[in-house]
Scaffold this motif. Structure first.
Motif, PDB file in Angstrom:
ATOM      1  N   ASP A   1       0.584  -1.167   0.110  1.00  0.00           N
ATOM      2  CA  ASP A   1       0.090  -0.221  -0.132  1.00  0.00           C
ATOM      3  C   ASP A   1       1.288   1.362   0.034  1.00  0.00           C
ATOM      4  O   ASP A   1       0.316   1.910  -0.712  1.00  0.00           O
ATOM      5  N   PRO A   2       1.992   1.495   0.948  1.00  0.00           N
ATOM      6  CA  PRO A   2       2.794   2.595   1.331  1.00  0.00           C
ATOM      7  C   PRO A   2       3.224   2.739  -0.609  1.00  0.00           C
ATOM      8  O   PRO A   2       3.856   3.649  -1.082  1.00  0.00           O
ATOM      9  N   MET A   3       4.211   1.648  -1.256  1.00  0.00           N
ATOM     10  CA  MET A   3       4.421   1.830  -2.024  1.00  0.00           C
ATOM     11  C   MET A   3       3.825   2.447  -3.465  1.00  0.00           C
ATOM     12  O   MET A   3       3.680   3.304  -4.183  1.00  0.00           O
TER      13      MET A   3
ATOM     14  N   VAL B   1      -8.564   5.498  -3.893  1.00  0.00           N
ATOM     15  CA  VAL B   1      -9.187   4.830  -4.961  1.00  0.00           C
ATOM     16  C   VAL B   1     -10.277   4.421  -4.752  1.00  0.00           C
ATOM     17  O   VAL B   1     -10.096   3.481  -3.986  1.00  0.00           O
ATOM     18  N   GLU B   2     -10.535   3.766  -6.247  1.00  0.00           N
ATOM     19  CA  GLU B   2     -12.206   3.096  -6.148  1.00  0.00           C
ATOM     20  C   GLU B   2     -11.705   1.387  -5.231  1.00  0.00           C
ATOM     21  O   GLU B   2     -10.773   1.571  -6.022  1.00  0.00           O
ATOM     22  N   ALA B   3     -12.471   0.806  -4.988  1.00  0.00           N
ATOM     23  CA  ALA B   3     -11.559  -0.623  -4.181  1.00  0.00           C
ATOM     24  C   ALA B   3     -11.901  -1.453  -5.363  1.00  0.00           C
ATOM     25  O   ALA B   3     -10.606  -2.229  -5.327  1.00  0.00           O
ATOM     26  N   ILE B   4     -12.312  -1.658  -6.771  1.00  0.00           N
ATOM     27  CA  ILE B   4     -11.341  -2.438  -7.760  1.00  0.00           C
ATOM     28  C   ILE B   4     -10.288  -1.735  -8.598  1.00  0.00           C
ATOM     29  O   ILE B   4      -9.135  -3.231  -8.720  1.00  0.00           O
ATOM     30  N   LEU B   5      -9.909  -0.797  -8.442  1.00  0.00           N
ATOM     31  CA  LEU B   5      -8.382  -0.542  -8.477  1.00  0.00           C
ATOM     32  C   LEU B   5      -7.524  -0.734  -7.542  1.00  0.00           C
ATOM     33  O   LEU B   5      -6.427  -1.255  -8.435  1.00  0.00           O
ATOM     34  N   ARG B   6      -8.155  -0.316  -5.817  1.00  0.00           N
ATOM     35  CA  ARG B   6      -6.824  -0.555  -5.467  1.00  0.00           C
ATOM     36  C   ARG B   6      -6.309  -2.025  -5.420  1.00  0.00           C
ATOM     37  O   ARG B   6      -5.140  -2.662  -5.222  1.00  0.00           O
ATOM     38  N   SER B   7      -7.129  -2.671  -5.825  1.00  0.00           N
ATOM     39  CA  SER B   7      -7.310  -4.294  -5.996  1.00  0.00           C
ATOM     40  C   SER B   7      -6.510  -4.581  -6.760  1.00  0.00           C
ATOM     41  O   SER B   7      -5.772  -5.921  -6.286  1.00  0.00           O
ATOM     42  N   VAL B   8      -6.706  -4.115  -8.279  1.00  0.00           N
ATOM     43  CA  VAL B   8      -5.368  -3.980  -9.566  1.00  0.00           C
ATOM     44  C   VAL B   8      -4.222  -3.915  -9.233  1.00  0.00           C
ATOM     45  O   VAL B   8      -3.497  -3.861  -8.935  1.00  0.00           O
ATOM     46  N   MET B   9      -4.062  -2.257  -9.166  1.00  0.00           N
ATOM     47  CA  MET B   9      -2.821  -2.234  -7.805  1.00  0.00           C
ATOM     48  C   MET B   9      -1.850  -2.704  -6.955  1.00  0.00           C
ATOM     49  O   MET B   9      -0.570  -2.845  -7.415  1.00  0.00           O
ATOM     50  N   ARG B  10      -2.598  -3.547  -6.235  1.00  0.00           N
ATOM     51  CA  ARG B  10      -2.094  -4.199  -5.041  1.00  0.00           C
ATOM     52  C   ARG B  10      -1.692  -5.415  -5.783  1.00  0.00           C
ATOM     53  O   ARG B  10      -0.558  -5.743  -5.460  1.00  0.00           O
ATOM     54  N   ALA B  11      -2.788  -6.087  -6.448  1.00  0.00           N
ATOM     55  CA  ALA B  11      -1.866  -7.510  -7.138  1.00  0.00           C
ATOM     56  C   ALA B  11      -0.966  -6.751  -7.758  1.00  0.00           C
ATOM     57  O   ALA B  11       0.026  -8.102  -8.278  1.00  0.00           O
TER      58      ALA B  11
ATOM     59  N   THR C   1      -9.857   6.336 -18.658  1.00  0.00           N
ATOM     60  CA  THR C   1      -8.881   7.177 -18.097  1.00  0.00           C
ATOM     61  C   THR C   1      -8.468   6.785 -16.255  1.00  0.00           C
ATOM     62  O   THR C   1      -7.723   6.222 -16.361  1.00  0.00           O
ATOM     63  N   GLU C   2      -9.408   5.410 -16.579  1.00  0.00           N
ATOM     64  CA  GLU C   2      -8.491   5.023 -14.947  1.00  0.00           C
ATOM     65  C   GLU C   2      -7.633   3.716 -15.607  1.00  0.00           C
ATOM     66  O   GLU C   2      -7.074   3.681 -14.389  1.00  0.00           O
ATOM     67  N   THR C   3      -8.017   3.380 -16.415  1.00  0.00           N
ATOM     68  CA  THR C   3      -7.090   2.543 -17.043  1.00  0.00           C
ATOM     69  C   THR C   3      -5.594   2.367 -17.544  1.00  0.00           C
ATOM     70  O   THR C   3      -4.462   2.324 -17.028  1.00  0.00           O
ATOM     71  N   GLY C   4      -5.633   4.009 -17.391  1.00  0.00           N
ATOM     72  CA  GLY C   4      -4.632   4.804 -17.847  1.00  0.00           C
ATOM     73  C   GLY C   4      -3.479   5.769 -16.194  1.00  0.00           C
ATOM     74  O   GLY C   4      -2.375   5.016 -16.130  1.00  0.00           O
ATOM     75  N   MET C   5      -4.569   5.262 -14.938  1.00  0.00           N
ATOM     76  CA  MET C   5      -3.678   5.155 -13.234  1.00  0.00           C
ATOM     77  C   MET C   5      -2.965   4.448 -13.442  1.00  0.00           C
ATOM     78  O   MET C   5      -2.550   4.528 -12.879  1.00  0.00           O
ATOM     79  N   VAL C   6      -3.726   3.301 -13.855  1.00  0.00           N
ATOM     80  CA  VAL C   6      -3.564   2.157 -13.757  1.00  0.00           C
ATOM     81  C   VAL C   6      -1.946   1.826 -14.184  1.00  0.00           C
ATOM     82  O   VAL C   6      -0.867   1.600 -13.874  1.00  0.00           O
ATOM     83  N   ASN C   7      -1.881   2.301 -15.058  1.00  0.00           N
ATOM     84  CA  ASN C   7      -0.832   1.685 -16.115  1.00  0.00           C
ATOM     85  C   ASN C   7       0.429   2.649 -15.783  1.00  0.00           C
ATOM     86  O   ASN C   7       0.660   2.184 -15.308  1.00  0.00           O
ATOM     87  N   ALA C   8      -0.139   4.213 -15.358  1.00  0.00           N
ATOM     88  CA  ALA C   8       0.941   5.316 -14.543  1.00  0.00           C
ATOM     89  C   ALA C   8       1.807   4.411 -13.389  1.00  0.00           C
ATOM     90  O   ALA C   8       2.522   4.832 -13.574  1.00  0.00           O
ATOM     91  N   VAL C   9       0.595   4.607 -12.695  1.00  0.00           N
ATOM     92  CA  VAL C   9       1.286   3.434 -11.132  1.00  0.00           C
ATOM     93  C   VAL C   9       2.365   1.850 -11.280  1.00  0.00           C
ATOM     94  O   VAL C   9       2.699   2.289 -11.183  1.00  0.00           O
ATOM     95  N   LEU C  10       1.407   0.879 -12.574  1.00  0.00           N
ATOM     96  CA  LEU C  10       2.181  -0.067 -12.364  1.00  0.00           C
ATOM     97  C   LEU C  10       3.637   0.631 -13.666  1.00  0.00           C
ATOM     98  O   LEU C  10       4.470  -0.376 -12.583  1.00  0.00           O
TER      99      LEU C  10
END
Length: 169
Positions: free
Chosen positions: A87-89, A103-113, A144-153
């Protein structure tokens, strides 16, 4: 019953490729993590529920692909065990004005995984991890939200696996 040698042989259903089974495992893991986050379902219950009722089965008219069970378990267990580190990462990779808890719960799950795989699964190339989780996010949210996932990962990948990106440059 013997087969007529003149009758054409029907092809046997093939086992889905390992990559497809892993993609299905990632999707199931994100859904399981989401359910744990939203409903507070305990880890042992969520693992049993997904393995016996969801993966590779038809649920409410939707056919779920067979998933690599060990990979599914690794992701879910790894995220749960490492959440205090993950989570801190992820938080650090998000914009300062948008912390993970917002962040939306589903996106939290995607980013954590995705963060878990980038941190602990060096056997899978970072670019594959990022791409796979962007695809998983696409199943749930808009572009737009998948773009955030892409940028973070991508940011996490470049930090955690810098050598993979240095070699490609």
């Amino acid at each position: 019953m013997t087969r007529d040698p003149n009758e054409p042989r029907r092809p046997e259903p093939r086992e889905p490729r390992k990559a497809n089974r892993r993609g299905a495992a990632r999707l199931a893991a994100v859904q399981a993590l989401y359910q744990m986050d939203i409903a507070g379902t305990p880890l042992h219950e969520i693992l049993a529920q997904f393995e016996s009722h969801w993966m590779g089965r038809e649920v409410e008219g939707e056919q779920y692909l067979p998933a690599e069970s060990a990979f599914f378990r690794d992701i879910v267990n790894g995220v749960v065990a490492g959440q205090r580190k993950l989570d801190p990462m992820v938080d650090e990779a998000l914009a300062a004005s948008w912390p993970l808890k917002r962040v939306e719960a589903i996106l939290r799950s995607v980013m954590r995984a995705g963060a878990y795989e980038l941190d602990k699964r060096g056997d899978i190339p970072a670019r594959v991890v990022v791409s796979e989780y962007v695809d998983v996010a696409n199943a749930f949210v808009d572009r737009t939200e998948t773009g955030m996932v892409n940028a973070v990962l991508d940011q996490l990948a470049r930090r955690l696996r810098a050598s993979e990106f240095d070699a490609a440059s």
